[in-house]
Design an enzyme around this catalytic site. Sequence first.
Site, PDB file in Angstrom:
ATOM      1  N   LEU A  28       0.604  -1.183  -0.041  1.00  0.00           N
ATOM      2  CA  LEU A  28       0.020   0.148   0.028  1.00  0.00           C
ATOM      3  C   LEU A  28       0.798   1.196   0.002  1.00  0.00           C
ATOM      4  CD1 LEU A  28      -2.771  -0.873   2.474  1.00  0.00           C
ATOM      5  CD2 LEU A  28      -2.697  -1.297   0.125  1.00  0.00           C
ATOM      6  N   HIS A  32      -3.483   4.416  -2.424  1.00  0.00           N
ATOM      7  CA  HIS A  32      -4.326   3.443  -2.052  1.00  0.00           C
ATOM      8  C   HIS A  32      -4.987   3.869  -0.790  1.00  0.00           C
ATOM      9  CE1 HIS A  32      -1.425   0.111  -3.675  1.00  0.00           C
ATOM     10  NE2 HIS A  32      -2.804   0.035  -3.946  1.00  0.00           N
ATOM     11  N   GLN A  56      -4.348 -12.583 -12.440  1.00  0.00           N
ATOM     12  CA  GLN A  56      -3.988 -11.387 -13.337  1.00  0.00           C
ATOM     13  C   GLN A  56      -2.398 -11.091 -13.766  1.00  0.00           C
ATOM     14  OE1 GLN A  56      -5.816  -8.878 -10.245  1.00  0.00           O
ATOM     15  NE2 GLN A  56      -4.534  -7.172 -11.344  1.00  0.00           N
ATOM     16  N   SER A 178       2.587   3.866  -7.455  1.00  0.00           N
ATOM     17  CA  SER A 178       2.531   2.370  -7.944  1.00  0.00           C
ATOM     18  C   SER A 178       3.343   1.570  -6.966  1.00  0.00           C
ATOM     19  CB  SER A 178       2.804   1.983  -9.435  1.00  0.00           C
ATOM     20  OG  SER A 178       3.093   0.724  -9.560  1.00  0.00           O
TER      21      SER A 178
HETATM   22  O1  PAF Z   1      -5.782  -2.513  -9.402  1.00  0.00           O
HETATM   23  C1  PAF Z   1      -5.401  -3.645  -8.635  1.00  0.00           C
HETATM   24  O2  PAF Z   1      -4.617  -3.405  -7.381  1.00  0.00           O
HETATM   25  C2  PAF Z   1      -5.770  -4.828  -8.803  1.00  0.00           C
HETATM   26  O3  PAF Z   1      -6.157  -4.972 -10.365  1.00  0.00           O
HETATM   27  C3  PAF Z   1      -7.438  -5.229  -8.149  1.00  0.00           C
HETATM   28  C4  PAF Z   1      -8.184  -4.160  -8.886  1.00  0.00           C
HETATM   29  C5  PAF Z   1      -7.310  -5.258  -6.608  1.00  0.00           C
HETATM   30  C6  PAF Z   1      -7.730  -6.510  -8.566  1.00  0.00           C
HETATM   31  O4  PAF Z   1      -6.688  -7.663  -8.248  1.00  0.00           O
END
Ligand code: PAF
Length: 238
Positions: A28, A32, A56, A178
Amino acid sequence: MKVFHDLQEWRQHPRTGTLGFVPTMGALHDGHLSLVQRSQQENQHTLVSIFINPTQFNDPKDFQNYPQTLKEDLEKLAHVDYVLAPNAQQMYPNGYHYKVTEDEVSKILEGAHRPGHFDGMLTVVLKLLNLARADKAYFGEKDFQQLELIKGMANEFFLDTEILACPTTRESNGLAMSSRNVRLKDQNKAAQFPQLLKHPNAKQELEKAGFEVDYVENWRGRTLGAVKLDNVRLIDNL
Ligand code: PAF
């Protein structure tokens, strides 16, 4: 703050008042935390999820290198009501057989460079939104194509949660925050990326400055770009 590692425990937890939801993959940063702050302003309770979603990551190395900082993350969330931090076995008890596939927007830009990425992202976001059953969910505009896909999915599948977009949080040098920035050797050099993205010949200027450019394109009223620097992939949009 109450941490739920067990999904059943979270699902059985009694609910009162309005709930805002901030899904994350941990590591974080202030970006965030700005989503968390907005959720706290607009809802009686806030839930943050921390789950590094394996489906992902199209590049296994990116998954292995993704920062895992649960202890520090929980310290940063001490002022939040609930944190959901399940493991992969809980989120994918039968593997990855059911998935959400979008076959237009998810195939261009990021999707063209990261095959399967958006299927994994949409699949986990649908799972998380169903688990959270929140009134509102907050997503950053830095991942603009992700945001558009999530809005589209929520609309197509009649999800009750309102999807809200929050502006990109930037370092003082302009670099978009990021979780991957910690792997950059020179953050000031990386900060040239959003600057050069404004240039009419952005692709050429970025290459001249030493970035490896995946794409620079105008889409839905924005200029979106993805580049690599020090083997770290950065995306941004203006
Ligand atoms: O943006 C992100 O951190 C991720 O793609 C998410 C939306 C938490 C899904 O894993």
